[in-house]
Design a protein around this motif. Structure first.
Motif, short mmCIF file in Angstrom:
data_model
loop_
_atom_site.label_atom_id
_atom_site.label_comp_id
_atom_site.label_asym_id
_atom_site.label_seq_id
_atom_site.Cartn_x
_atom_site.Cartn_y
_atom_site.Cartn_z
N GLN A 302 6.31 12.96 5.98
CA GLN A 302 6.62 12.71 4.57
C GLN A 302 7.97 12.00 4.44
O GLN A 302 8.12 11.08 3.62
CB GLN A 302 6.63 14.03 3.79
CG GLN A 302 7.05 13.91 2.33
CD GLN A 302 6.12 13.01 1.51
OE1 GLN A 302 5.00 12.72 1.90
NE2 GLN A 302 6.62 12.55 0.36
N GLY A 303 8.93 12.41 5.26
CA GLY A 303 10.24 11.75 5.26
C GLY A 303 10.13 10.28 5.64
O GLY A 303 10.84 9.43 5.07
N LEU A 304 9.25 9.97 6.57
CA LEU A 304 9.05 8.57 6.96
C LEU A 304 8.40 7.76 5.84
O LEU A 304 8.73 6.60 5.63
CB LEU A 304 8.18 8.51 8.23
CG LEU A 304 8.90 8.93 9.52
CD1 LEU A 304 7.89 9.09 10.65
CD2 LEU A 304 9.95 7.90 9.90
N ARG A 305 7.46 8.39 5.12
CA ARG A 305 6.84 7.68 3.98
C ARG A 305 7.87 7.39 2.89
O ARG A 305 7.90 6.29 2.32
CB ARG A 305 5.68 8.50 3.43
CG ARG A 305 4.43 8.46 4.31
CD ARG A 305 3.23 9.07 3.59
NE ARG A 305 3.35 10.51 3.45
CZ ARG A 305 2.92 11.40 4.35
NH1 ARG A 305 2.34 10.97 5.46
NH2 ARG A 305 3.06 12.69 4.14
N VAL A 306 8.73 8.37 2.63
CA VAL A 306 9.78 8.18 1.62
C VAL A 306 10.73 7.07 2.07
O VAL A 306 11.15 6.22 1.27
CB VAL A 306 10.54 9.49 1.38
CG1 VAL A 306 11.77 9.26 0.51
CG2 VAL A 306 9.63 10.53 0.74
N LEU A 307 11.08 7.08 3.36
CA LEU A 307 11.97 6.05 3.90
C LEU A 307 11.38 4.66 3.70
O LEU A 307 12.07 3.73 3.26
CB LEU A 307 12.23 6.31 5.38
CG LEU A 307 13.06 5.25 6.11
CD1 LEU A 307 14.51 5.26 5.62
CD2 LEU A 307 13.02 5.49 7.62
N ARG A 308 10.09 4.51 4.02
CA ARG A 308 9.47 3.19 3.90
C ARG A 308 9.40 2.74 2.45
O ARG A 308 9.66 1.57 2.14
CB ARG A 308 8.05 3.23 4.50
CG ARG A 308 7.30 1.91 4.40
CD ARG A 308 8.04 0.80 5.14
NE ARG A 308 7.53 -0.52 4.83
CZ ARG A 308 7.95 -1.27 3.81
NH1 ARG A 308 8.88 -0.82 2.97
NH2 ARG A 308 7.45 -2.48 3.62
N LEU A 309 9.09 3.65 1.54
CA LEU A 309 9.04 3.29 0.13
C LEU A 309 10.44 2.94 -0.40
O LEU A 309 10.61 2.00 -1.17
CB LEU A 309 8.45 4.44 -0.69
CG LEU A 309 6.94 4.66 -0.54
CD1 LEU A 309 6.52 5.96 -1.22
CD2 LEU A 309 6.17 3.48 -1.13
#
Length: 698
Positions: A302-309
């Protein structure tokens, strides 16, 4: 005064090297048809002098550091192999790519060693990801979790290969592509290698390769391994250096960029995804009851998805842009927290793999914190990060981020690698020899020597022996217009097509961007469909680079459109490649954060960034692209550069002076006549860099 014993040894080496290149010398006797070129002999003697001088710390007026440019056809490979084999000391040879590394080790080195009749032992050493890891292969097969159904079949084939292979080198696995995704499950990385704690350590292919390198007289590596190993103080190259008498770097023009990559630090989404995957797999297998591994991994993902967004559109962001990017910095901070993982720390003693995962989590968190502290000076720094900052004080770092479609990479890149290389060179008296066909700009070496901290090096250059004035033509079309204009791509295709048609294909169209590759491919595809000549279009991205090159060599009328990966390291001899078209002068993209930082630093120092950074880099890239055309003394062809700035701007003189001595024209009819004169019938010529080279040009 120079030590008499050292002087005598130097004289013996020089005499032995000179004798090897005589008309009746060892090379001529060992290889029928061998003809030495004067430049080759002179370069061999210069390399011998540098190796001999290393023992006396450069006494006698001959520095132990040599920078040598040898034009195509000089025969530089034999010129450095002969003194390397005759000097009697340990020599480390480093090449630009693994392909060239294999070619040097399996073809050129055995031939020269046999011709000279010396008993020097040799070894090939690559990075650990090139060798089968028995532990990871067995574990992945046992667990049976695969993203693609075909991976298990490929892994079974890798298992059979590992059972009979002496080296475990993936390049030797028959019928398995080197870039097959399944290799990720059959090899190790620095992050997940268990080292001496591995149950298969005694039978480890990497360990065996390093043992062989420790015992060999001549060790062949590649620049990526050399720089990575040196930067990380890993086992392998770093262990060899204390006893190495000479280091020889072929394709040395690649070193500044590769060293910049490896002497910096980076953390990528890909690394974090791999860590999360391993955490779930190993946690469930070795300590299922110790934590809710799925939930821990879900938090990281989830942290990686937030980072990409948060990162936004694909781009390269410099430090100034990042300081105002609070969402991205916040996402990085959240990932640092997600990597704390006290559950992993508590379970680490239950298996070697879990213990290694704990170390990986700490390394990733520290890398993210260090980057965050560099971008945001107010962020709290750990003791390790403060120590790192002190170590970097003499070589300022460039903080930047690269946003891809699928992820983000956070970089800390050194502004210069000159100091690092200077320290390594000064640590032990040994010879450092750098050679390539493209090191000088308009006859001067400062661009390379300053980048590498080689200010006191001896510099020499030999022109290509090929007759460019008679056998090659440089054509600069009129009316292509400004490369920044919207219609430029169409104008390039319009200028290129008559040449391609007259030459019956057999052409490279080299572009300075992937966007231009797409545009030229689309524009030329329509013309090829309509012409009825049987030409076939090959486009970067349709297949692997090696497959495209092999198809180009086999087809009767190929036209290959590609970008930077085809500008160098491609050797097609003969009429099969007799037309090279370059869209525009290869100046680096202005949005490159590393380039921008170096330009700013140069301006602050009172220098001229265009003349001292951008122009030399463009000259060397242009020289590489042009070098695809004439690969033997019987080759002929046209080089078309569709950028009028080459002849219209004052700086163009420097670029032209860096190229071989082409005859130059702006007349389309003259260029077409030159193509037609050498076109002949449509027929593919078998000519590969793996074929036996023409005499004297190895």
């Amino acid at each position: 005064m120079r030590d008499p014993a050292a002087a005598a040894a130097a004289a013996r080496l020089e005499a032995a090297v000179a004798a090897a290149f005589l008309p009746d010398g060892a090379l001529a006797r060992g290889q029928p048809g061998f003809v030495c070129r004067e430049g080759q002999r002179e370069m061999a003697l210069a390399v011998a002098a540098a190796i001999a001088a290393a023992g006396g710390a450069g006494e006698g007026g001959v520095p132990a550091t040599l920078v040598a440019e040898a034009g195509t056809g000089t025969g530089k490979t034999y010129a450095y192999l002969v003194p390397a084999l005759l000097c009697g000391g340990r020599v480390l040879l480093s090449t630009g790519t693994r392909t060239l590394q294999d070619q040097l080790f399996h073809r050129d080195l055995p031939r020269v060693r046999a011709a000279l009749g010396v008993g020097a032992t040799t070894a090939l050493l690559k990075g650990r990801s090139n060798y089968v890891c028995r532990h990871h292969l067995r574990r992945n097969l046992a667990e049976g979790r695969f993203e693609r159904r075909e991976d298990i079949a490929v892994l079974r084939r890798i298992e059979r290969f590992a059972a009979i292979s002496a080296s475990g080198d993936r390049s030797e696995a028959p019928g398995i592509a080197e870039d097959a995704p399944a290799w990720m499950r059959a090899t190790s990385t620095r992050e997940n290698c268990l080292g001496q704690d591995c149950p298969d350590f005694g039978d480890c292919f990497v360990f065996k390769a390093r043992q062989a390198a420790q015992q060999a007289d001549i060790v062949v590596v590649n620049h990526h391994l050399f720089c990575a190993d040196l930067a990380l103080r890993d086992e392998g190259v770093a262990e060899l250096l204390p006893t190495t008498h000479a280091l020889i770097f072929d394709e040395a023009h690649q070193l500044p960029e590769i060293a910049t990559q490896f002497f910096g630090r980076s953390v990528s989404s890909r690394q974090l995804v791999d860590f999360a995957r391993d955490l779930l797999r190993i946690g469930l297998a070795d300590a299922r009851d110790a934590a809710d591994w799925a939930q821990l991994v879900a938090t990281i993902e989830q942290g990686l998805r937030v980072l990409r967004l948060a990162a936004g559109r694909p781009a390269r962001l410099d430090a100034q842009q990042l300081r105002g990017h609070t969402a991205l910095r916040g996402a990085v901070g959240d990932l640092v927290a997600a990597l704390a993982l006290p559950e992993l720390a508590a379970a680490a003693e239950r298996s070697r793999d879990l213990a290694r995962l704990r170390v990986r989590a700490g390394d990733l968190a520290q890398g993210l914190r260090s980057w965050l502290e560099g971008v945001d000076p107010d962020a709290p720094a750990t003791q390790d990060e403060r120590r790192t900052a002190d170590e970097d004080a003499d070589s300022p770092s460039i903080l930047w981020a690269e946003v891809h479609q699928s992820g983000v990479t956070l970089h800390r890149t050194p502004l210069s690698v000159a100091g690092t290389f200077r320290r390594h060179r000064e640590s032990v008296a040994r010879a450092w020899i750098f050679t390539s066909a493209t090191l000088a700009v308009a006859g001067r070496f400062e661009h390379f020597t300053l980048a590498m901290g080689l200010e006191q090096a001896r510099t020499l250059r030999w022109e290509s022996p090929f007759d460019f004035g008679q056998r090659a033509l440089l054509y600069v079309p009129r009316h292509c217009g400004d490369p920044a204009s919207p219609g430029f791509a169409r104008q390039v295709a319009a200028a290129a097509w008559p040449l391609i048609e007259a030459n019956r294909g057999r052409a490279f169209v080299l572009c300075t961007s992937l966007r231009m590759v797409e545009q030229q491919a689309a524009l030329l595809a329509e013309r090829i469909r309509q012409c009825g000549l049987g030409l076939e279009l090959l486009v970067q991205g349709q297949a692997s680079r090696q497959e495209l090159i092999e198809r180009f060599r086999a087809l009767p009328g190929p036209v290959l459109v590609g970008s930077t990966s085809f500008w160098e390291g491609v050797d097609v001899v003969g009429a099969q490649l007799s037309l090279v078209i370059i869209d525009k002068l290869p100046f680096a993209a202005p949005d490159d954060p590393i380039l921008r930082a170096r330009i700013d630093a140069m301006r602050r120092a009172g220098g001229d960034p265009f003349r001292e950074i951008q122009l030399p880099a463009a000259a060397m890239a242009l020289k590489q692209g042009a070098g695809r055309l004439i690969r033997s003394e019987t080759d002929r062809g046209v080089l078309a550069i569709c950028d009028e700035r080459l002849l219209a701007r004052p700086y163009g003189r420097s670029l032209v002076a860096s190229l071989p001595p082409f005859r130059i024209t702006r007349d389309e009819d003259e260029a077409l006549a030159f193509c037609l004169a050498g076109a002949g019938p449509l027929s593919a010529t078998a000519a590969t860099s793996g074929d036996r080279p023409a005499a004297g040009r190895s």
